[in-house]
Design an enzyme around this catalytic site. Structure first.
Site, PDB file in Angstrom:
ATOM      1  N   HIS A 123       0.844  -1.192   0.000  1.00 35.52           N
ATOM      2  CA  HIS A 123       0.000   0.000   0.000  1.00 35.52           C
ATOM      3  C   HIS A 123       0.881   1.244   0.000  1.00 35.52           C
ATOM      4  CE1 HIS A 123      -4.128  -1.529   0.655  1.00 35.52           C
ATOM      5  NE2 HIS A 123      -3.499  -2.571   1.166  1.00 35.52           N
ATOM      6  N   ALA A 170      12.534 -20.479  10.315  1.00 34.82           N
ATOM      7  CA  ALA A 170      11.268 -20.068  10.906  1.00 34.82           C
ATOM      8  C   ALA A 170      11.343 -18.646  11.450  1.00 34.82           C
ATOM      9  CB  ALA A 170      10.873 -21.035  12.021  1.00 34.82           C
ATOM     10  N   LYS A 190      19.171 -13.002   6.507  1.00 35.62           N
ATOM     11  CA  LYS A 190      20.526 -12.979   5.961  1.00 35.62           C
ATOM     12  C   LYS A 190      21.014 -14.404   5.739  1.00 35.62           C
ATOM     13  CE  LYS A 190      21.777  -8.598   8.150  1.00 35.62           C
ATOM     14  NZ  LYS A 190      22.700  -7.909   9.089  1.00 35.62           N
TER      15      LYS A 190
END
Length: 207
Positions: A123, A170, A190
């Site tokens: 947006h 995760a 990273k």
């Protein structure tokens, strides 16, 4: 069919009329008649694929949705092609609670764990006199190549490419491309390991 859709998209009045016929006011889901009578003919589902009963398919006929062979979209996932195509390959698992918002191309033999967000949508926010909710949206293609594994609660942002056989830990937030045969973790994600084809080992990356 393609030329008709292009003409509608190019004409603001026709576009508004078409959208009102496809989408109820103050809602982002397709009307029932679209889900029953248009989508089955427009969108492709490969042999052996499963879309669980509690999946939310917010897919519209003006963009593509395609699910390859022997793939699974688990319960409570949301698939939305409102701003771009959603293409999913063969033998791919879209896990419980995933949110996939196009434009997204997902390859084959991919594992998505639980509660992953993959969104090609952003947006606008630049005009401070207008809420971001009412500013123009933009989209950038996300590409997820074959054999990728994405851990639970990860976020893949617009414009990112995940290279072949990369692993996303995760809880990671991926804001930049991740090269093939690498492992990335963190927020922002990273690369911490890469696969060395010469030695056939996964090697740690120095900070």
């Amino acid at each position: 069919m393609t030329s008709i859709i292009s003409k509608i998209k190019a004409n603001p009045k026709l576009k508004r009329l078409a959208l009102s016929m496809l989408i109820p006011k103050n809602d982002n889901r397709p009307r029932l008649w679209v889900r029953w009578f248009l989508n089955p003919f427009k969108h492709k589902k490969g042999a052996g694929s499963i879309i669980r009963y509690n999946t939310r398919l917010d897919v519209f006929p003006f963009n593509n949705f395609q699910l390859g062979k022997n793939s699974v979209i688990e319960d409570f996932a949301t698939i939305n092609n409102g701003v771009g195509d959603v293409i999913i390959g063969d033998k791919t698992i879209i896990g419980i609670g995933n949110v996939i918002i196009g434009p997204v191309t997902i390859g084959s033999n991919i594992m998505f764990a639980q509660n992953i967000v993959v969104s090609g949508l952003n947006h606008g926010y630049e005009d401070v006199t207008i809420s971001p909710a009412f500013q123009k949206v933009s989209s950038k293609q996300i590409i997820i190549e074959d054999d990728v594994w994405v851990g639970a609660n990860s976020v893949i942002t617009a414009g990112v490419t995940l290279g072949k056989h990369c692993i996303i830990g995760a809880g990671s937030v991926v804001t930049k491309d991740i090269p093939e045969f690498s492992i990335a973790v963190g927020n922002p994600a990273k690369v911490i390991k890469k696969y060395n084809k010469e030695s056939s080992t996964w090697e740690k990356i120095s900070p």
